[in-house]
Design a protein around this motif. Sequence first.
Motif, mmCIF file in Angstrom:
data_model
loop_
_atom_site.group_PDB
_atom_site.id
_atom_site.type_symbol
_atom_site.label_atom_id
_atom_site.label_comp_id
_atom_site.label_asym_id
_atom_site.label_seq_id
_atom_site.Cartn_x
_atom_site.Cartn_y
_atom_site.Cartn_z
ATOM 1 N N PRO A 188 -12.182 -27.321 -94.996
ATOM 2 C CA PRO A 188 -12.249 -25.859 -94.889
ATOM 3 C C PRO A 188 -12.232 -25.206 -96.266
ATOM 4 C CG PRO A 188 -10.618 -26.759 -93.367
ATOM 5 C CD PRO A 188 -11.015 -27.873 -94.281
ATOM 6 N N GLN A 189 -13.223 -24.374 -96.526
ATOM 7 C CA GLN A 189 -13.333 -23.682 -97.809
ATOM 8 C C GLN A 189 -13.481 -22.186 -97.558
ATOM 9 O OE1 GLN A 189 -13.126 -25.242 -100.748
ATOM 10 N NE2 GLN A 189 -13.090 -27.314 -99.897
ATOM 11 N N ALA A 190 -12.756 -21.397 -98.355
ATOM 12 C CA ALA A 190 -12.891 -19.942 -98.258
ATOM 13 C C ALA A 190 -14.253 -19.521 -98.806
ATOM 14 C CB ALA A 190 -11.778 -19.248 -99.031
ATOM 15 N N ILE A 191 -14.860 -18.530 -98.165
ATOM 16 C CA ILE A 191 -16.137 -18.000 -98.642
ATOM 17 C C ILE A 191 -15.838 -17.037 -99.789
ATOM 18 C CG2 ILE A 191 -18.225 -16.727 -98.024
ATOM 19 C CD1 ILE A 191 -17.900 -17.695 -95.189
ATOM 20 N N ARG A 192 -16.113 -17.478 -101.010
ATOM 21 C CA ARG A 192 -15.670 -16.750 -102.199
ATOM 22 C C ARG A 192 -16.362 -15.406 -102.374
ATOM 23 N NH1 ARG A 192 -15.271 -21.616 -106.750
ATOM 24 N NH2 ARG A 192 -13.692 -22.864 -105.625
ATOM 25 N N SER A 193 -17.596 -15.299 -101.934
ATOM 26 C CA SER A 193 -18.326 -14.048 -102.148
ATOM 27 C C SER A 193 -17.771 -12.903 -101.317
ATOM 28 C CB SER A 193 -19.812 -14.250 -101.837
ATOM 29 O OG SER A 193 -19.991 -14.636 -100.483
ATOM 30 N N LEU A 194 -16.835 -13.200 -100.402
ATOM 31 C CA LEU A 194 -16.249 -12.165 -99.554
ATOM 32 C C LEU A 194 -14.836 -11.792 -99.984
ATOM 33 C CD1 LEU A 194 -17.368 -13.532 -96.059
ATOM 34 C CD2 LEU A 194 -18.326 -11.571 -97.256
ATOM 35 N N GLN A 195 -14.457 -12.120 -101.214
ATOM 36 C CA GLN A 195 -13.072 -11.929 -101.648
ATOM 37 C C GLN A 195 -12.603 -10.483 -101.569
ATOM 38 O OE1 GLN A 195 -12.727 -13.688 -105.539
ATOM 39 N NE2 GLN A 195 -12.341 -15.734 -104.735
ATOM 40 N N GLU A 196 -13.481 -9.539 -101.789
ATOM 41 C CA GLU A 196 -13.081 -8.128 -101.780
ATOM 42 C C GLU A 196 -13.332 -7.461 -100.426
ATOM 43 O OE1 GLU A 196 -11.536 -6.916 -104.383
ATOM 44 O OE2 GLU A 196 -11.776 -8.882 -105.347
ATOM 45 N N ILE A 197 -13.704 -8.256 -99.418
ATOM 46 C CA ILE A 197 -14.055 -7.697 -98.107
ATOM 47 C C ILE A 197 -13.130 -8.275 -97.046
ATOM 48 C CG2 ILE A 197 -15.878 -7.495 -96.363
ATOM 49 C CD1 ILE A 197 -17.890 -7.909 -98.677
ATOM 50 N N ARG A 198 -12.549 -7.406 -96.222
ATOM 51 C CA ARG A 198 -11.672 -7.862 -95.140
ATOM 52 C C ARG A 198 -12.486 -8.013 -93.869
ATOM 53 N NH1 ARG A 198 -7.679 -5.201 -91.334
ATOM 54 N NH2 ARG A 198 -6.323 -6.894 -90.696
ATOM 55 N N ILE A 199 -12.552 -9.240 -93.352
ATOM 56 C CA ILE A 199 -13.299 -9.548 -92.138
ATOM 57 C C ILE A 199 -12.355 -9.484 -90.933
ATOM 58 C CG2 ILE A 199 -14.648 -11.286 -90.924
ATOM 59 C CD1 ILE A 199 -16.054 -9.969 -93.321
ATOM 60 N N ILE A 200 -12.815 -8.851 -89.841
ATOM 61 C CA ILE A 200 -11.964 -8.713 -88.652
ATOM 62 C C ILE A 200 -12.507 -9.460 -87.441
ATOM 63 C CG2 ILE A 200 -11.095 -6.467 -89.402
ATOM 64 C CD1 ILE A 200 -12.965 -5.244 -87.225
ATOM 65 N N GLN A 201 -13.778 -9.916 -87.510
ATOM 66 C CA GLN A 201 -14.339 -10.614 -86.353
ATOM 67 C C GLN A 201 -15.513 -11.471 -86.797
ATOM 68 O OE1 GLN A 201 -17.319 -9.909 -84.045
ATOM 69 N NE2 GLN A 201 -16.579 -11.494 -82.665
ATOM 70 N N ALA A 202 -15.716 -12.610 -86.102
ATOM 71 C CA ALA A 202 -16.781 -13.540 -86.471
ATOM 72 C C ALA A 202 -17.517 -14.008 -85.232
ATOM 73 C CB ALA A 202 -16.199 -14.735 -87.224
#
Length: 535
Positions: A188-202
Amino acid sequence: MDATTSGTPIIQYHNIPDQPIATIVAPPVATFQRQVRQCFGNSTPGEFPLAASPSIVLHVLTAGNLDAQDLAKLEATCSFFRRPANFAPDYELSISELVALDMCQERAIFKPMTEEERQHLKQRCGGSWKLVLRFLLAGETCFRREKSQAIAGPGHSIAVTSKGVVYSFGSNSSGQLGHGNTEEDWRPQAIRSLQEIRIIQAAAGAGRTMLISDAGKVYAFGKDSFGEIEYGVQGSKLVTTPQLVESLKGIFVVQAAIGNFFTAVLSREGRVYTFSWGDDGRLGHSTEPNDVEPHPLLGALENIQVVQIAAGYCYLLCLACELDGRMSVYSVGCGLGGKLGHGSRTDEKYPRRIEQFQNMNLQPMVVAAGAWHAAVVGRDGRVCTWGWGRYGCLGHGNEECESVPKVVEALSKVKAIHVATGDYITFVVSDDGDVYSFGCGESASLGHNTATDGQGNRHANVLSPELVTSLKQLNERVVQISLTNSIYWNAHTLAVTESGKLYAFGAGDKGQLGIELVNNQTERGNPERVDIDLS
């Protein structure tokens, strides 16, 4: 003791101006014997009429976490709660309407809305803040909005922490992991390009992933068109890092659902939009198969608020709030196997309400769309299934099809709160955190690997709900289950516990379990901890 004589400052609620008590006391009523309950104004015992301090009543009710139905009952039983309260921000609103507005303002989706947007939502919900509150609370109930969650896609997995950080792992042939490459990875790796964005649903589909931010923006990566990847043929364009979906910029999205050959999104106002696979009017509009422009779902749902969407193989289910207070399920698309729930196997070009729930006196609260079958959890905890019953995925003890929703009688003593469906598999989560599964045992994705002597068959099909003892032994409440919902991939299952732990089992040949498999292993029959903290 009175607050004035004690020196305690008077708390103002809703900016209520100071005014004599006489101006807000209710008109005299007929005298009758009352039980003395407390003191008011001085040390002489007396009663505390509601109208003497309506601001305190308002505050207490707001803090009580009442739902819209409770507030409506207050209005029906006492005129005090339904007449204008003369409070800001709207002096014409009743106490119960103000309570509903206060509670709406605490919801994450409602907070960033402008006053104009709020008023528009109110009108769409029938002109009442109580109905807006009902709409918002129903949306929070049916899926883990703003909470940690895990999505078991076809060959890859997505995990979202409670803080909005996204991890991905598994198959990556189309860049669906979002790491800027097409290399398969079980870690499992964090998606680095989304560091400044809070995701609430996938949402995850075959070769593609979609993520929704707390600002209503949609990011997508992986396969950019439908059709090819389902049959193992690569297309020409891949997106390997999250990209903003330009066509959805004007829509504040709160949920996405990926079906075979189409995608649907839900706006915070309760409107459904779909794109791709709209040719021949299958989804209420006519487009090219790879059209990426969203089109509103036409027909019966144009003026009805939808709180949840679920996509299966060529069909879509929508959980909606009716203006008369009922919750309903609408279906549209391919009717093969009876999965649309209307008593037939015919297709529906426009959303049609499933009438069986009214006949059963069941209020749907959660809906799930498997590849060929569907399920609903009612407010009373009953579970209904319908569609193609192959391998026992409906839980009725047989493999027969059901073209209308039918209660799973084997779960009559279980109060369900969550249901998940896949390719001929169903999982049910009870209010005490127990998990039941039934259906196709292929890939050991049901979790029933109970044999300790090596003689058991963990691939056996299960025709009736069975407790997943391997999850019970974790001694943690399970709050969410997700499983592969595709007919082209071996299934795997993800389970999220109350403390934020993630467990995986089933097929792991592409690294989709987030666990390293050795010695030519391709699956795991028992839940194993994935090295991610979702809390």
